[in-house]
Scaffold this active site. Structure first.
Site, PDB file in Angstrom:
ATOM      1  N   ILE A 223      -5.362 -11.012 -37.308  1.00  0.00           N
ATOM      2  CA  ILE A 223      -6.064  -9.761 -37.130  1.00  0.00           C
ATOM      3  C   ILE A 223      -6.511  -9.975 -36.012  1.00  0.00           C
ATOM      4  O   ILE A 223      -6.900 -11.358 -35.381  1.00  0.00           O
ATOM      5  CB  ILE A 223      -8.342 -10.070 -38.227  1.00  0.00           C
ATOM      6  CG1 ILE A 223      -7.157 -10.167 -39.480  1.00  0.00           C
ATOM      7  CG2 ILE A 223      -8.794  -9.676 -37.578  1.00  0.00           C
ATOM      8  CD1 ILE A 223      -6.774  -9.039 -39.862  1.00  0.00           C
ATOM      9  N   HIS A 224      -6.599  -9.129 -34.985  1.00  0.00           N
ATOM     10  CA  HIS A 224      -7.466  -9.171 -33.394  1.00  0.00           C
ATOM     11  C   HIS A 224      -8.331  -7.868 -33.286  1.00  0.00           C
ATOM     12  O   HIS A 224      -8.576  -7.782 -31.972  1.00  0.00           O
ATOM     13  CB  HIS A 224      -5.886  -9.329 -32.725  1.00  0.00           C
ATOM     14  CG  HIS A 224      -5.291  -7.844 -31.967  1.00  0.00           C
ATOM     15  ND1 HIS A 224      -3.741  -7.874 -33.194  1.00  0.00           N
ATOM     16  CD2 HIS A 224      -5.082  -7.357 -31.106  1.00  0.00           C
ATOM     17  CE1 HIS A 224      -3.643  -7.132 -33.040  1.00  0.00           C
ATOM     18  NE2 HIS A 224      -4.083  -6.405 -31.666  1.00  0.00           N
ATOM     19  N   ARG A 225      -7.498  -6.580 -33.528  1.00  0.00           N
ATOM     20  CA  ARG A 225      -8.081  -5.335 -32.835  1.00  0.00           C
ATOM     21  C   ARG A 225      -9.405  -5.492 -33.027  1.00  0.00           C
ATOM     22  O   ARG A 225     -10.282  -5.215 -33.855  1.00  0.00           O
ATOM     23  CB  ARG A 225      -7.927  -4.513 -33.770  1.00  0.00           C
ATOM     24  CG  ARG A 225      -7.933  -3.048 -33.981  1.00  0.00           C
ATOM     25  CD  ARG A 225      -6.877  -1.886 -33.798  1.00  0.00           C
ATOM     26  NE  ARG A 225      -5.558  -2.188 -34.158  1.00  0.00           N
ATOM     27  CZ  ARG A 225      -4.841  -1.585 -33.072  1.00  0.00           C
ATOM     28  NH1 ARG A 225      -5.479  -0.940 -32.019  1.00  0.00           N
ATOM     29  NH2 ARG A 225      -4.029  -2.002 -33.099  1.00  0.00           N
TER      30      ARG A 225
END
Length: 377
Positions: A223-225
């Site tokens: 998860i990074h967006r």
């Protein structure tokens, strides 16, 4: 066989400046750099030599997300390290544009080669175009149709100012046709996906990450967006969903620095059942993919990598550039809806998914890109 290209460069040779800055671009560049090297080794005369210079903008600067990829994947060491990071989009892109321009004025390349949809991508393309240097865009034609995403803006603008558009899929070509590119000057090439080349080439070099005590049946998550990390409600919903799934199967999550920062800022504590580890190198990521039963991500690249290794993917976004994965039932959009994430995961566990599909080429995309760069008039 030519052994020292600097002694033999002539008017039929090409100089390419490759601009990279983020993790997925390191993987993609490794494929094309290797194809360039193989091309040069195959030459028996001086014509058509390719000299590549690499600019690393510094967009990803953490060792686990940058330097390790160059070492593991034998990417040539960058000739220029700009060390531009930790800025707003405007400041980062502007500084990259200024510094890349300096390099291009020094090197005077025939081509600037850019990848994907990051700030490094658009900065490299803009710097080249303003100096009347030809631009080639790998992963052209992709669209999420969400102009709120910085990546969407970057990829649209990069396509429009490029001379050579390397499209990974039929849908990418169709997107360009829908936007009127049939009457525009760029050459469009459907060449397959460089990430597929990488998966085929590197899969036998997979390495188990340090500290992982499972051998199989894990759930891999990243998860990074920005659309998720900058929204506390969305981020909490996603981690609540992961917490529920972690009660059924071990969830392993290489934690992106941005996500780590925002979790602390919002006071969100991930479930102890989620196995959080440091960002990993590409070979470690391949091992995690190969030993997973499912991927849960907001990454564009990992959606495809899941497919390459026959793993179903749950995408925690409202849309994706890789629409063919949704259409063929191997990828599932759930947004930040916790209940839909859990429901989809249970359906995957109890269902069957057919991965016998040829969506991204035959594993020779890098070679085709090199040939197009040489033959382009």
């Amino acid at each position: 066989m030519i052994t020292n290209h600097k002694l033999y460069r002539n008017k039929m040779s090409k100089k390419i400046v490759t601009v990279i800055g983020a993790r997925p671009q390191f993987v993609k560049a490794a494929v094309v750099s290797r194809a360039i090297n193989l091309h040069n080794k195959s030459l028996t005369k001086r014509d058509n030599w390719i000299e590549e210079k690499i600019i690393h903008t510094g967009q990803h600067f953490d060792n686990n997300m940058s330097e390790i990829f160059f070492k593991q994947m034998e990417i040539p060491k960058p000739d220029f390290n700009l060390e531009i990071n930790s800025m707003s989009h405007g400041a980062m892109t502007g500084n990259m544009l200024m510094e890349i321009e300096k390099v291009l004025l020094l090197e005077k390349p025939d081509w600037v080669l850019v990848y994907g949809d990051t700030n490094s991508t658009i900065a490299g393309a803009l710097a080249a175009k303003k100096l009347h240097i030809k631009v080639a865009h790998v992963e052209a034609g992709l669209r999420s149709f969400n102009m709120q995403m910085p990546e969407e803006v970057n990829r649209i603008l990069t396509d429009r100012i490029s001379d050579l558009l390397f499209c990974p899929t039929e849908s990418a070509v169709q997107n360009l046709m829908d936007e009127g590119y049939a009457s525009l000057s760029p050459k469009i090439v459907q060449c397959g996906d460089v990430m597929n080349d990488a998966a085929i080439y590197y899969k036998n070099l997979a390495v188990k990450p340090h500290g992982i005590d499972l051998d199989a049946n894990l759930v891999l998550s990243t998860i990074h967006r920005q659309e998720n990390t900058d929204n506390p409600k969305k981020l909490k919903n996603i981690f609540d969903g992961l917490a529920e799934i972690s009660k059924i199967n071990q969830v392993v999550l290489p934690l992106h620095p941005r996500t780590s920062k925002m979790l602390k800022e919002y006071g969100i504590t991930p479930s102890k059942n989620i196995r959080i580890i440091e960002p990993v190198g590409y070979f470690e990521m391949i091992w995690l993919l190969m030993n997973s039963i499912c991927v849960i991500t907001d990454s564009g690249g990992l959606q495809k990598e899941a497919f390459f290794f026959d793993k179903p993917c749950i995408t925690v976004r409202e849309e994706t550039e890789w629409t063919e994965l949704i259409e063929h039932g191997v990828n599932f959009l759930v947004g930040s809806n916790k209940d839909l994430m859990i429901k989809t995961f249970n359906q995957i566990l109890n269902g069957h998914i057919d991965f016998n599909l040829n969506l991204y080429g035959d594993g020779h995309t890098g070679k085709q890109i090199v040939q197009e760069l040489i033959s382009f008039e």
